[in-house]
Motif scaffolding. Structure first.
Motif, PDB file in Angstrom:
ATOM      1  N   GLY A   1     -25.832 -18.989 -14.428  1.00  0.00           N
ATOM      2  CA  GLY A   1     -24.998 -19.422 -13.314  1.00  0.00           C
ATOM      3  C   GLY A   1     -25.647 -20.558 -12.568  1.00  0.00           C
ATOM      4  N   LEU A   2     -24.979 -20.976 -11.509  1.00  0.00           N
ATOM      5  CA  LEU A   2     -25.513 -22.052 -10.692  1.00  0.00           C
ATOM      6  C   LEU A   2     -26.806 -21.642 -10.010  1.00  0.00           C
ATOM      7  CD1 LEU A   2     -25.245 -24.765  -9.366  1.00  0.00           C
ATOM      8  CD2 LEU A   2     -23.658 -23.810  -7.746  1.00  0.00           C
ATOM      9  N   ALA A   3     -26.871 -20.354  -9.620  1.00  0.00           N
ATOM     10  CA  ALA A   3     -28.052 -19.882  -8.900  1.00  0.00           C
ATOM     11  C   ALA A   3     -29.315 -20.034  -9.738  1.00  0.00           C
ATOM     12  CB  ALA A   3     -27.852 -18.427  -8.492  1.00  0.00           C
ATOM     13  N   HIS A   4     -29.209 -19.875 -11.072  1.00  0.00           N
ATOM     14  CA  HIS A   4     -30.367 -20.054 -11.934  1.00  0.00           C
ATOM     15  C   HIS A   4     -30.947 -21.454 -11.776  1.00  0.00           C
ATOM     16  CE1 HIS A   4     -28.585 -16.581 -13.982  1.00  0.00           C
ATOM     17  NE2 HIS A   4     -29.801 -16.341 -14.427  1.00  0.00           N
ATOM     18  N   TYR A   5     -30.048 -22.456 -11.862  1.00  0.00           N
ATOM     19  CA  TYR A   5     -30.517 -23.832 -11.764  1.00  0.00           C
ATOM     20  C   TYR A   5     -31.081 -24.115 -10.386  1.00  0.00           C
ATOM     21  CZ  TYR A   5     -28.564 -25.099 -16.237  1.00  0.00           C
ATOM     22  OH  TYR A   5     -28.319 -25.190 -17.566  1.00  0.00           O
ATOM     23  N   LEU A   6     -30.426 -23.577  -9.343  1.00  0.00           N
ATOM     24  CA  LEU A   6     -30.896 -23.861  -7.989  1.00  0.00           C
ATOM     25  C   LEU A   6     -32.265 -23.241  -7.757  1.00  0.00           C
ATOM     26  CD1 LEU A   6     -27.692 -23.587  -5.821  1.00  0.00           C
ATOM     27  CD2 LEU A   6     -28.694 -25.531  -6.940  1.00  0.00           C
ATOM     28  N   VAL A   7     -32.446 -22.000  -8.235  1.00  0.00           N
ATOM     29  CA  VAL A   7     -33.745 -21.347  -8.053  1.00  0.00           C
ATOM     30  C   VAL A   7     -34.825 -22.087  -8.835  1.00  0.00           C
ATOM     31  CG1 VAL A   7     -35.026 -19.256  -8.572  1.00  0.00           C
ATOM     32  CG2 VAL A   7     -32.823 -19.106  -7.466  1.00  0.00           C
ATOM     33  N   LEU A   8     -34.481 -22.511 -10.055  1.00  0.00           N
ATOM     34  CA  LEU A   8     -35.466 -23.237 -10.871  1.00  0.00           C
ATOM     35  C   LEU A   8     -35.899 -24.529 -10.194  1.00  0.00           C
ATOM     36  CD1 LEU A   8     -36.955 -23.767 -13.541  1.00  0.00           C
ATOM     37  CD2 LEU A   8     -34.912 -24.936 -14.302  1.00  0.00           C
ATOM     38  N   SER A   9     -34.919 -25.296  -9.692  1.00  0.00           N
ATOM     39  CA  SER A   9     -35.328 -26.578  -9.093  1.00  0.00           C
ATOM     40  C   SER A   9     -36.027 -26.353  -7.762  1.00  0.00           C
ATOM     41  CB  SER A   9     -34.122 -27.491  -8.934  1.00  0.00           C
ATOM     42  OG  SER A   9     -33.103 -26.819  -8.282  1.00  0.00           O
ATOM     43  N   SER A  10     -35.698 -25.268  -7.059  1.00  0.00           N
ATOM     44  CA  SER A  10     -36.440 -24.980  -5.830  1.00  0.00           C
ATOM     45  C   SER A  10     -37.884 -24.639  -6.147  1.00  0.00           C
ATOM     46  CB  SER A  10     -35.801 -23.823  -5.091  1.00  0.00           C
ATOM     47  OG  SER A  10     -34.458 -24.085  -4.879  1.00  0.00           O
ATOM     48  N   MET A  11     -38.091 -23.889  -7.246  1.00  0.00           N
ATOM     49  CA  MET A  11     -39.467 -23.568  -7.630  1.00  0.00           C
ATOM     50  C   MET A  11     -40.227 -24.836  -7.996  1.00  0.00           C
ATOM     51  SD  MET A  11     -38.615 -20.175  -9.785  1.00  0.00           S
ATOM     52  CE  MET A  11     -40.151 -19.682 -10.463  1.00  0.00           C
ATOM     53  N   LEU A  12     -39.547 -25.744  -8.687  1.00  0.00           N
ATOM     54  CA  LEU A  12     -40.189 -27.012  -9.040  1.00  0.00           C
ATOM     55  C   LEU A  12     -40.552 -27.788  -7.784  1.00  0.00           C
ATOM     56  CD1 LEU A  12     -40.908 -28.769 -11.450  1.00  0.00           C
ATOM     57  CD2 LEU A  12     -38.702 -29.832 -11.261  1.00  0.00           C
ATOM     58  N   PHE A  13     -39.655 -27.773  -6.805  1.00  0.00           N
ATOM     59  CA  PHE A  13     -39.910 -28.482  -5.549  1.00  0.00           C
ATOM     60  C   PHE A  13     -41.123 -27.896  -4.835  1.00  0.00           C
ATOM     61  CE2 PHE A  13     -39.187 -29.705  -1.179  1.00  0.00           C
ATOM     62  CZ  PHE A  13     -38.752 -30.997  -1.312  1.00  0.00           C
ATOM     63  N   VAL A  14     -41.198 -26.549  -4.793  1.00  0.00           N
ATOM     64  CA  VAL A  14     -42.314 -25.912  -4.093  1.00  0.00           C
ATOM     65  C   VAL A  14     -43.629 -26.207  -4.803  1.00  0.00           C
ATOM     66  CG1 VAL A  14     -43.288 -23.693  -3.443  1.00  0.00           C
ATOM     67  CG2 VAL A  14     -40.902 -24.136  -3.064  1.00  0.00           C
ATOM     68  N   ILE A  15     -43.615 -26.189  -6.151  1.00  0.00           N
ATOM     69  CA  ILE A  15     -44.845 -26.477  -6.895  1.00  0.00           C
ATOM     70  C   ILE A  15     -45.318 -27.893  -6.606  1.00  0.00           C
ATOM     71  CG2 ILE A  15     -45.756 -26.878  -9.200  1.00  0.00           C
ATOM     72  CD1 ILE A  15     -44.186 -24.572 -10.184  1.00  0.00           C
ATOM     73  N   SER A  16     -44.381 -28.841  -6.587  1.00  0.00           N
ATOM     74  CA  SER A  16     -44.825 -30.219  -6.358  1.00  0.00           C
ATOM     75  C   SER A  16     -45.244 -30.423  -4.906  1.00  0.00           C
ATOM     76  CB  SER A  16     -43.741 -31.202  -6.752  1.00  0.00           C
ATOM     77  OG  SER A  16     -42.515 -30.782  -6.292  1.00  0.00           O
ATOM     78  N   PHE A  17     -44.636 -29.680  -4.000  1.00  0.00           N
ATOM     79  CA  PHE A  17     -45.065 -29.748  -2.602  1.00  0.00           C
ATOM     80  C   PHE A  17     -46.498 -29.233  -2.449  1.00  0.00           C
ATOM     81  CE2 PHE A  17     -45.305 -27.773   1.596  1.00  0.00           C
ATOM     82  CZ  PHE A  17     -45.025 -28.868   2.379  1.00  0.00           C
ATOM     83  N   ILE A  18     -46.786 -28.100  -3.103  1.00  0.00           N
ATOM     84  CA  ILE A  18     -48.150 -27.566  -3.076  1.00  0.00           C
ATOM     85  C   ILE A  18     -49.110 -28.570  -3.713  1.00  0.00           C
ATOM     86  CG2 ILE A  18     -49.594 -25.752  -4.074  1.00  0.00           C
ATOM     87  CD1 ILE A  18     -47.276 -23.865  -3.646  1.00  0.00           C
ATOM     88  N   GLY A  19     -48.628 -29.249  -4.765  1.00  0.00           N
ATOM     89  CA  GLY A  19     -49.467 -30.263  -5.402  1.00  0.00           C
ATOM     90  C   GLY A  19     -49.834 -31.378  -4.461  1.00  0.00           C
TER      91      GLY A  19
END
Lengths: 203, 101
Positions: B3-21
């Motif tokens: 569903g859409l939520a899968h993609y949104l959660v995935l890209s949010s995780m990517l955003f958080v990882i790069s923010f921590i980076g």
């Protein structure tokens, strides 16, 4: 029973997150660039699964083909050493915890499972005649034509700026200086010295 | 099904990882630039997923513009980086402290 689409999604999203972690935590900048390329490849696959073929391939060509090559070139040209990440991770760990936790909470509140559940948004469905590139082109060259021209201008300005910033002139190479050649005259280059004549063969 | 939520959660995780980076790689400017690129990728994935699930193509036009601006940004950013390295022989972020104000 898990279908192929779900399996592909989870495989590539896991690979995407792992390579994102690789970008952040790897020791050498070159391997960071390589992990970032892997990141873009995985995202291309995911965007293709979303039927966004044009943007997926644009991401592949523009990013992996041009921007990451630029990154790799700069990384190899500068040859900068990175110190170990672990010490910094410990040093900044409170910040990471607070900021990362805050961000996760905020994102969870904004787009948690209730907001965009599969019951509300449905599954991805397109007719079999759907053409992503055509759909983008129909809008881009009519409704968004002025932003498109502005984007072209931005790219031109960026190119000129990048060249103007890093171009050092031609002081290291042997080149002709045409104005200097044209301004050469007898008065500047020839000097007549008056001196006593010397006899040839005089013993 | 995805569903859409899968993609949104995935890209949010990517955003958080790069923010921590960005937070933990504070000393190395190139890795910070790469993390910015990854944040842009996460935002682009948000845009594409929402645009495709709600059948509104303007989100993808926006992604196209973000890609162009990001390419321009990284070109100029890397040019400034090369210039900085030429002037100071280092690109350590914590050594850039000459601006007084």
């Amino acid at each position: 029973m898990i279908d192929v689409q779900t399996l592909t999604f989870f495989a590539f999203s896991g690979l995407l997150l792992l390579s994102a972690g690789g970008v952040v935590f790897s020791r050498h900048a070159v391997s960071s660039v390589m992990f970032l390329i892997l990141c873009f490849l995985c995202s291309t696959v995911l965007w293709l699964m979303l039927h966004a073929e044009f943007l997926g391939l644009a991401l592949l060509f523009v990013y992996v083909g041009a921007v990451m090559t630029l990154f790799l070139f700069v990384v190899m040209m500068l040859n900068v050493k990175i110190d170990a990440t672990k010490a910094r991770l410990l040093k900044y760990f409170p910040f990471v915890l607070v900021l990362g936790g805050g961000l996760v909470t905020m994102l969870w509140l904004a787009l948690g499972p209730d907001a965009f559940s599969i019951k509300k948004t449905g599954v991805l469905a397109f007719s079999e005649h759907y053409n992503n590139t055509r759909a983008i082109g129909e809008v881009m060259y009519t409704q968004f034509v002025i932003p498109l021209e502005l984007t072209a201008g931005i790219l031109l300005v960026a190119m000129v700026a990048a060249i103007a910033l890093t171009f050092r002139g031609s002081q290291q190479r042997r080149v002709q200086d045409t104005p200097k050649q044209l301004m050469a005259s007898k008065a500047n280059n020839l000097r007549i010295v008056s001196m006593a004549s010397e006899h040839e063969g005089g013993e | 099904m995805i569903g859409l939520a899968h993609y949104l959660v995935l890209s949010s995780m990517l955003f958080v990882i790069s923010f921590i980076g960005i937070v933990i790689n504070r000393r190395h400017l190139i890795v910070m630039l790469m993390c910015v690129e990854m944040m842009l990728l996460a935002v682009n994935m948000h845009f594409v997923a929402v645009s495709q699930y709600f059948h509104d193509i303007s989100g993808q036009i926006f992604v196209f513009f973000i890609l162009a601006v990001a390419a321009a940004e990284s070109a100029i950013g890397l040019a400034i980086l090369v210039l900085l390295y030429r002037c100071r022989q280092t690109i350590d972020v914590e050594s850039i402290d000459q601006l007084k104000g």
